[in-house]
Design a protein around this motif. Structure first.
Motif, PDB file in Angstrom:
ATOM      1  N   GLY A 125      39.590  34.052  55.480  1.00 37.07           N
ATOM      2  CA  GLY A 125      40.456  33.443  54.470  1.00 37.07           C
ATOM      3  C   GLY A 125      41.668  34.268  54.139  1.00 37.07           C
ATOM      4  N   ASP A 126      41.975  35.304  54.937  1.00 37.27           N
ATOM      5  CA  ASP A 126      43.113  36.170  54.619  1.00 37.27           C
ATOM      6  C   ASP A 126      44.428  35.416  54.657  1.00 37.27           C
ATOM      7  OD1 ASP A 126      41.287  38.159  54.395  1.00 37.27           O
ATOM      8  OD2 ASP A 126      41.669  39.056  56.370  1.00 37.27           O
ATOM      9  N   ALA A 127      44.519  34.404  55.516  1.00 40.02           N
ATOM     10  CA  ALA A 127      45.774  33.665  55.643  1.00 40.02           C
ATOM     11  C   ALA A 127      45.848  32.472  54.706  1.00 40.02           C
ATOM     12  CB  ALA A 127      45.953  33.201  57.091  1.00 40.02           C
ATOM     13  N   LEU A 128      44.799  32.274  53.902  1.00 39.21           N
ATOM     14  CA  LEU A 128      44.783  31.128  53.002  1.00 39.21           C
ATOM     15  C   LEU A 128      45.213  31.570  51.610  1.00 39.21           C
ATOM     16  CD1 LEU A 128      41.372  29.558  54.103  1.00 39.21           C
ATOM     17  CD2 LEU A 128      43.666  28.945  54.892  1.00 39.21           C
ATOM     18  N   PRO A 129      46.338  31.068  51.114  1.00 40.28           N
ATOM     19  CA  PRO A 129      46.812  31.490  49.785  1.00 40.28           C
ATOM     20  C   PRO A 129      45.912  30.951  48.675  1.00 40.28           C
ATOM     21  CG  PRO A 129      48.166  29.703  50.598  1.00 40.28           C
ATOM     22  CD  PRO A 129      47.235  30.066  51.727  1.00 40.28           C
ATOM     23  N   ASN A 130      45.788  31.748  47.608  1.00 41.14           N
ATOM     24  CA  ASN A 130      44.997  31.374  46.437  1.00 41.14           C
ATOM     25  C   ASN A 130      45.958  31.195  45.269  1.00 41.14           C
ATOM     26  OD1 ASN A 130      43.167  31.013  44.384  1.00 41.14           O
ATOM     27  ND2 ASN A 130      42.590  33.185  44.269  1.00 41.14           N
ATOM     28  N   GLN A 131      46.298  29.960  44.981  1.00 31.42           N
ATOM     29  CA  GLN A 131      47.289  29.694  43.957  1.00 31.42           C
ATOM     30  C   GLN A 131      46.738  29.844  42.536  1.00 31.42           C
ATOM     31  OE1 GLN A 131      48.546  25.603  44.221  1.00 31.42           O
ATOM     32  NE2 GLN A 131      46.429  24.797  44.152  1.00 31.42           N
ATOM     33  N   PHE A 132      45.410  30.078  42.447  1.00 35.06           N
ATOM     34  CA  PHE A 132      44.806  30.236  41.123  1.00 35.06           C
ATOM     35  C   PHE A 132      44.731  31.700  40.683  1.00 35.06           C
ATOM     36  CE2 PHE A 132      43.041  26.378  42.996  1.00 35.06           C
ATOM     37  CZ  PHE A 132      43.322  25.453  42.011  1.00 35.06           C
ATOM     38  N   ALA A 133      45.161  32.640  41.570  1.00 36.80           N
ATOM     39  CA  ALA A 133      45.110  34.062  41.226  1.00 36.80           C
ATOM     40  C   ALA A 133      46.116  34.378  40.122  1.00 36.80           C
ATOM     41  CB  ALA A 133      45.389  34.906  42.460  1.00 36.80           C
ATOM     42  N   VAL A 134      45.736  35.235  39.199  1.00 38.92           N
ATOM     43  CA  VAL A 134      46.595  35.671  38.096  1.00 38.92           C
ATOM     44  C   VAL A 134      47.326  36.937  38.538  1.00 38.92           C
ATOM     45  CG1 VAL A 134      46.681  36.417  35.698  1.00 38.92           C
ATOM     46  CG2 VAL A 134      45.008  34.680  36.419  1.00 38.92           C
ATOM     47  N   PRO A 135      48.677  36.952  38.589  1.00 34.24           N
ATOM     48  CA  PRO A 135      49.396  38.133  39.095  1.00 34.24           C
ATOM     49  C   PRO A 135      49.053  39.418  38.354  1.00 34.24           C
ATOM     50  CG  PRO A 135      50.866  36.243  38.919  1.00 34.24           C
ATOM     51  CD  PRO A 135      49.581  35.836  38.273  1.00 34.24           C
ATOM     52  N   GLY A 136      48.840  39.325  37.076  1.00 34.33           N
ATOM     53  CA  GLY A 136      48.554  40.538  36.327  1.00 34.33           C
ATOM     54  C   GLY A 136      47.180  41.125  36.591  1.00 34.33           C
ATOM     55  N   LEU A 137      46.314  40.409  37.330  1.00 33.01           N
ATOM     56  CA  LEU A 137      44.957  40.901  37.614  1.00 33.01           C
ATOM     57  C   LEU A 137      44.760  41.315  39.061  1.00 33.01           C
ATOM     58  CD1 LEU A 137      42.843  38.242  35.643  1.00 33.01           C
ATOM     59  CD2 LEU A 137      43.507  40.536  34.899  1.00 33.01           C
ATOM     60  N   GLU A 138      45.874  41.350  39.830  1.00 34.57           N
ATOM     61  CA  GLU A 138      45.726  41.704  41.238  1.00 34.57           C
ATOM     62  C   GLU A 138      45.264  43.148  41.425  1.00 34.57           C
ATOM     63  OE1 GLU A 138      49.255  40.864  43.374  1.00 34.57           O
ATOM     64  OE2 GLU A 138      49.187  38.694  43.019  1.00 34.57           O
ATOM     65  N   TRP A 139      45.541  44.012  40.453  1.00 34.75           N
ATOM     66  CA  TRP A 139      45.103  45.413  40.572  1.00 34.75           C
ATOM     67  C   TRP A 139      43.573  45.527  40.635  1.00 34.75           C
ATOM     68  CZ3 TRP A 139      41.803  47.066  36.815  1.00 34.75           C
ATOM     69  CH2 TRP A 139      41.730  46.288  35.636  1.00 34.75           C
ATOM     70  N   ALA A 140      42.860  44.516  40.080  1.00 30.25           N
ATOM     71  CA  ALA A 140      41.390  44.568  40.081  1.00 30.25           C
ATOM     72  C   ALA A 140      40.783  44.020  41.353  1.00 30.25           C
ATOM     73  CB  ALA A 140      40.841  43.803  38.879  1.00 30.25           C
ATOM     74  N   SER A 141      41.646  43.509  42.264  1.00 34.83           N
ATOM     75  CA  SER A 141      41.111  42.888  43.465  1.00 34.83           C
ATOM     76  C   SER A 141      40.266  43.831  44.317  1.00 34.83           C
ATOM     77  CB  SER A 141      42.252  42.305  44.297  1.00 34.83           C
ATOM     78  OG  SER A 141      41.767  41.727  45.489  1.00 34.83           O
ATOM     79  N   PRO A 142      40.677  45.092  44.582  1.00 35.24           N
ATOM     80  CA  PRO A 142      39.822  45.997  45.378  1.00 35.24           C
ATOM     81  C   PRO A 142      38.466  46.256  44.729  1.00 35.24           C
ATOM     82  CG  PRO A 142      42.064  46.812  45.272  1.00 35.24           C
ATOM     83  CD  PRO A 142      41.987  45.699  44.289  1.00 35.24           C
ATOM     84  N   GLY A 143      38.477  46.438  43.398  1.00 32.67           N
ATOM     85  CA  GLY A 143      37.200  46.678  42.720  1.00 32.67           C
ATOM     86  C   GLY A 143      36.271  45.490  42.819  1.00 32.67           C
ATOM     87  N   VAL A 144      36.834  44.277  42.664  1.00 35.53           N
ATOM     88  CA  VAL A 144      36.011  43.078  42.792  1.00 35.53           C
ATOM     89  C   VAL A 144      35.460  42.958  44.208  1.00 35.53           C
ATOM     90  CG1 VAL A 144      36.068  40.553  42.748  1.00 35.53           C
ATOM     91  CG2 VAL A 144      37.205  41.845  40.942  1.00 35.53           C
ATOM     92  N   TYR A 145      36.278  43.300  45.173  1.00 38.86           N
ATOM     93  CA  TYR A 145      35.847  43.147  46.566  1.00 38.86           C
ATOM     94  C   TYR A 145      34.719  44.117  46.913  1.00 38.86           C
ATOM     95  CZ  TYR A 145      36.015  42.942  51.655  1.00 38.86           C
ATOM     96  OH  TYR A 145      35.677  42.810  52.979  1.00 38.86           O
ATOM     97  N   TYR A 146      34.880  45.382  46.535  1.00 38.58           N
ATOM     98  CA  TYR A 146      33.902  46.393  46.955  1.00 38.58           C
ATOM     99  C   TYR A 146      32.671  46.461  46.040  1.00 38.58           C
ATOM    100  CZ  TYR A 146      37.347  48.113  50.279  1.00 38.58           C
ATOM    101  OH  TYR A 146      38.233  48.220  51.316  1.00 38.58           O
ATOM    102  N   LEU A 147      32.842  46.110  44.770  1.00 33.48           N
ATOM    103  CA  LEU A 147      31.712  46.218  43.841  1.00 33.48           C
ATOM    104  C   LEU A 147      30.999  44.891  43.610  1.00 33.48           C
ATOM    105  CD1 LEU A 147      33.215  48.600  41.129  1.00 33.48           C
ATOM    106  CD2 LEU A 147      31.703  49.186  43.035  1.00 33.48           C
TER     107      LEU A 147
END
Length: 676
Positions: A164-186
């Protein structure tokens, strides 16, 4: 209860619909050549069926966890099938929302299984840190909304096979992108929650209490095997060995749960329901696997077979697998309930033996032989209860050589009375199952009436012998009494009368010669008075007039002057005034005389007393002395005590002989005075 049925009403249709969709699409609509039905048929279906069935019989947390996990597996498999067959939908703008279904289903299945293993079998771990760790295992369930809000692209479930790397997620909140690595790994990666869940499981299995370690032994081995097989399946090239290992480990999870139900009452199953539910769940699991094994070849070859060929192939596999299915059911029933054929034969054979046996020793010998053969015990013995209610030290019936303590026992009870106990030694092979212990209880219950009847017959025979002996002693005593009276009359009174007749003849001759004096007549008169006194003494020994005239207490007190020891008679005014039945008064009088005679002859006493009390419809008499005591009481077959016992038994009374502290003897006699 209501919550359980609500969950069942929600989970069962959802999981069943998901699996039905997967089977129809993968097996018939778009059959694939990569054996994609193996996972839903062998991995998901048995676990789902067991989880739903478990929810129908238990409301424990562990049962709910398994039902939720298996349903989530079915939903995740349906999501995977839907996406793979409709790849064009991933381009739709609403797909990130729909993707949360797959992410959440996988996360719920993983978390629910981990919590089930970590908290098995009660659903609640013992220590506080373990409870906190189990709560943290549920955090990945939030992976769907968290990835939706923090990640700018779509994160697909790992087993879909689409990136799904090439599929855009239009529901993502720009101000919360910094938490994306933590959500992915934890959160997205399962390893943190897996480590927490397995850490709780292994800490309990290795460091917990002995009872906890025993309950977790089977499930720990299954989880370990599943973990190893999944690691190999994930990180090694695809091969049939790892695939079979994964499916076998999944099938082993319901088997381990069934083992927990049978051995330890897992999922809060009551002890009386364990065998029945284990047999039912095992039959259900065998039926599911039989159906899967029968249908799988035809499904996997659906693209190569005609309809008739698929039906024939399914029928061939169904017939070939029937013996295996029957053998598995028989083996499980034998493991749960024991060898029913042998047990039924034991009960039938035992019933015949109990009917035929008449002697106590013969009955107990047959009973021990039958129990030993039916339970395959190394030895069996039966101890009966004595008159005091305690079991005898020696066995009355024994089969085999008893060595050591029994491993199991069961009382023989009849109408709340313990008649004896059946004790069994170790089993020749293995341990006794719950069904065999239940069989022993059944045998003990079946033998109770027979043992009671035989023991009653023996007691009646003994009482009959005692009654016969008592009557013989009474007859002998009466003969002795008649002989004594004859001897007393012949040697005493008769001689006195003969002497008086001779004296009167001499007096008549002297009177004719005029030589008779007044002193000679006075001597004859004195001899007549002595004869009269002897007659009164003899009559008093047979039945004293004072007993008929003044009652029992007065008759006993009249003999005080003739007793060689100081004698005290104690009775209240009511006893002194009451006239008892004639046979009671006569028996009581002679019992007291006999007991006092024994005291005078054998006790070497200084004092004696007689106490009379009327209580609870009985005349209670206590003859007490301060002599040397009676020592070891011999059976009442002869002597004064035997005479007392016989007289009292004739009126259905009782006699007890007790030793006093520090010395002396008390004879307690109870005679019924109120008889219908």
């Amino acid at each position: 209860m209501l919550r359980r049925w609500r969950l069942l009403a929600m989970l069962a249709p959802l999981g069943a619909a998901s699996l039905l969709y997967v089977l129809i699409v993968r097996g018939f609509v778009e059959p694939a050549a990569d054996h994609s039905l193996a996972w839903p048929l062998v991995g998901v279906l048995p676990t789902f069926v067991f989880g739903v069935w478990l929810l129908t019989v238990s409301s424990s947390r562990s049962a709910i966890f398994i039902a939720v996990a298996s349903t989530a597996m079915a939903v995740g498999s349906a999501y995977e099938t839907f996406v793979q067959r409709n790849v064009e939908l991933i381009q739709q703008p609403w797909f990130p929302l729909f993707n949360m279904v797959g992410l959440t289903a996988d996360a719920v299945a993983t978390a629910a299984f981990l919590v089930t293993f970590a908290t098995y079998p009660t659903g609640i771990p013992e220590r506080k840190w373990q409870q906190v760790a189990v709560a943290l295992v549920w955090v990945p369930v939030l992976v769907g909304p968290l990835t939706l809000l923090t990640t700018p692209h779509v994160i697909m479930p790992p087993y879909v096979g689409i990136s799904g790397d090439a599929l855009p997620n239009q529901f993502a909140v720009p101000g919360l992108e910094w938490a994306s690595p933590g959500v992915y790994y934890l959160i997205y990666q399962p390893w943190p929650s897996v480590l927490l869940g397995l850490g709780v499981l292994y800490s309990r299995a290795l460091l917990g209490a002995a009872e906890v370690r025993a309950r977790l032994l089977a499930i720990t081995w299954v989880v370990t095997a599943s973990l190893i097989s999944f690691i190999l399946w994930t990180f090694t090239p695809p091969n049939w060995i790892t695939t079979v290992a994964v499916f076998a480990s999944l099938i082993a999870i319901p088997l381990a749960a069934i083992h927990g139900i049978f051995r330890y009452g897992a999922f809060d199953i009551a002890p009386d329901d364990r065998g029945r539910l284990v047999a039912r769940s095992s039959n259900l699991l065998i039926t599911v696997l039989y159906g899967v094994a029968t249908a799988t070849p035809a499904v996997l070859l659906a693209d190569r077979l005609t309809g008739v060929g698929a039906i024939l192939l399914t029928a061939i596999f169904a017939v070939c697998l029937l013996p295996l299915r029957g053998w598995l059911r028989h083996w499980i029933h034998r493991a749960v309930f024991g060898d029913r054929d042998r047990q039924l034969m034991l009960l039938s054979h035992l019933g015949t033996q109990l009917v035929q046996a008449v002697e106590p020793h013969e009955l107990l010998t047959r009973l021990t032989d039958a129990v030993r053969e039916g339970l395959d015990a190394s030895w069996v013995r039966i101890r009966l209860a004595g008159p005091d209610g305690n079991l005898t030290a020696s066995a009355m019936g024994e089969a085999g050589e008893a060595n050591g303590d029994p491993v199991h026992s069961c009382d023989i009870v009849r109408a709340d009375e313990t008649l004896g106990r059946i004790e069994v030694g170790p089993r020749r092979r293995g341990d006794y199952s719950d069904s065999e212990r239940a069989l022993l209880r059944t045998v003990a219950g079946q033998a109770g009436p027979s043992v009671a009847n035989v023991r009653l017959s023996a007691q009646l025979a003994q009482q009959l012998n005692e009654l016969t002996a008592s009557r013989e002693r009474l007859v002998a005593a009466q003969d002795d009494e008649r002989k004594r009276l004859e001897r007393d009359l012949h040697d005493g009174i008769q001689q006195n009368v003969v002497a008086q007749i001779a004296g009167l003849r001499l007096a008549r001759n002297r009177l004719e010669r005029g030589e008779l004096t007044a002193d000679e007549l006075a001597g004859l008169q004195d001899q007549a008075r002595e004869t009269l006194t002897d007659l009164r003494e003899l009559a008093h020994g047979i039945h004293p007039p004072v007993l008929s005239d003044n009652g029992l207490v007065a008759a006993i007190e009249s003999s005080v002057a003739r007793f060689p020891l100081p004698l005290t008679v104690k009775a209240d005014d009511g006893v002194r005034a009451e006239r008892f039945p004639e046979d009671v008064e006569t028996t009581a009088y002679y019992v007291v005389r006999e007991a006092l005679a024994n005291t005078a002859k054998h006790a070497h006493a200084n004092l004696a007393s007689v106490g009379l009390v009327r209580k609870d419809g009985y005349l209670q008499i206590a003859i007490t002395d301060d002599g040397c005591g009676i020592g070891t009481l011999t059976p009442l077959t002869s002597g004064g005590l035997a005479n007392i016992h016989d007289r009292v038994a004739a009126l259905h009374g009782s006699v007890n002989v007790l030793g006093n502290d520090p010395s002396g003897t008390t004879v307690l006699v109870k005679l019924p005075v109120e008889r219908g």
